[in-house]
Design a protein around this motif. Structure first.
Motif, short mmCIF file in Angstrom:
data_model
loop_
_atom_site.label_atom_id
_atom_site.label_comp_id
_atom_site.label_asym_id
_atom_site.label_seq_id
_atom_site.Cartn_x
_atom_site.Cartn_y
_atom_site.Cartn_z
N MET A 1 0.82 -1.22 0.00
CA MET A 1 0.00 0.00 0.00
C MET A 1 0.85 1.27 0.00
SD MET A 1 -3.02 -1.10 -0.23
CE MET A 1 -3.79 0.50 -0.13
N ARG A 26 0.50 -0.31 6.62
CA ARG A 26 1.03 -0.89 5.39
C ARG A 26 1.50 0.16 4.39
NH1 ARG A 26 -3.12 -6.04 4.39
NH2 ARG A 26 -2.62 -7.10 6.36
N SER A 227 -6.00 -3.53 -1.87
CA SER A 227 -4.63 -3.74 -2.36
C SER A 227 -4.65 -4.37 -3.75
CB SER A 227 -3.89 -4.66 -1.40
OG SER A 227 -4.26 -6.01 -1.61
#
Length: 246
Positions: A1, A26, A227
């Motif tokens: 990410m 992330r 994602s």
């Protein structure tokens, strides 16, 4: 990410807050939309920043076109883009048996739920089209497929949201944009505090995995759909209920 920008409605508490924490951890820049609880949203932004993440809190009623435009334009101005949208904001609804409910009480939930998704999607999608990239997640409920009394307004509205998400997936399939639906079962949040402990214990017994969900259980699935691990999945409605549907 890393480098991605994700807008999360209802981002100050519950599932939205846990999703923000996880995505920020992330590497995403998370924009937390909230309606009324400024303190909770700002506290979460501070928490994320203290851990080295990036976050921004923005107030807006996502049922209002002008406020949604402000939300999206401010996000673009401060972050440069919107890669992901998590449509998670909770709408209040009346809990009554059907014969005790008026059309106004019933339709209020339908209108709020679908107008929020419609307005937000119309504001965000042009930017995703421009970038030929986007990840959209609509948070629905298991009650859309498995009715329970007295949740007829909630379940029916969320069933509409689920279908709406699939239509968005179909229409924008060739533009690098995916849209998926996450349908939680009972989740331990502030909004489910009204449920009795006995009922929660009974639900846990009925659930194959032996407990009801925590917000982080739902957040992990949302994070997957936001994602690129999910780049070949679109129009999917996944039940996150510990196996209750089986």
């Amino acid at each position: 990410m890393e480098g991605k920008v994700v807008l999360i409605t209802g981002g100050g508490r519950g599932i939205g807050a846990e999703t923000a924490r996880l995505l920020a951890h992330r590497g995403a820049f998370v924009v937390l939309n909230y309606l009324s609880n400024r303190e909770s949203a700002n506290r979460l932004v501070h928490e994320i920043e203290q851990k080295g993440g990036r976050a921004l809190a923005l107030q807006a009623d996502i049922r209002d076109e002008q406020q949604v435009q402000y939300l999206v334009e401010t996000t673009i101005r401060q972050c440069g883009k919107i890669d992901g949208l998590v449509s998670n904001a909770a709408m209040n609804f009346v809990r009554k048996p059907f014969l005790e409910m008026s059309w106004l009480e019933f339709s209020q939930k339908l209108n709020d739920e679908l107008k929020a998704a419609f307005t937000l999607s119309q504001a965000v999608l042009p930017h995703m089209l421009e970038n030929h990239y986007g990840r959209i997640v609509y948070v629905s409920t298991g009650l859309a497929q498995h009715p329970q009394v007295p949740f007829i307004a909630h379940g029916t509205a969320k069933a509409g949201l689920t279908t709406f998400g699939k239509y968005i997936a179909k229409e924008f399939r060739t533009y690098g944009i995916t849209a998926n639906i996450v349908s939680p079962g009972l989740v331990e949040t502030e909004r489910t505090k009204f449920q009795s402990e006995e009922m929660k214990r009974n639900m846990a017994k009925l659930t194959p995995l032996g407990r009801i969900a925590k917000p982080e259980d739902i957040a992990r699935v949302i994070a997957f759909y936001v994602s690129d691990d999910s780049q070949f999945i679109t129009g999917c409605d996944i039940s996150v209920d510990g196996g209750l549907t089986i």
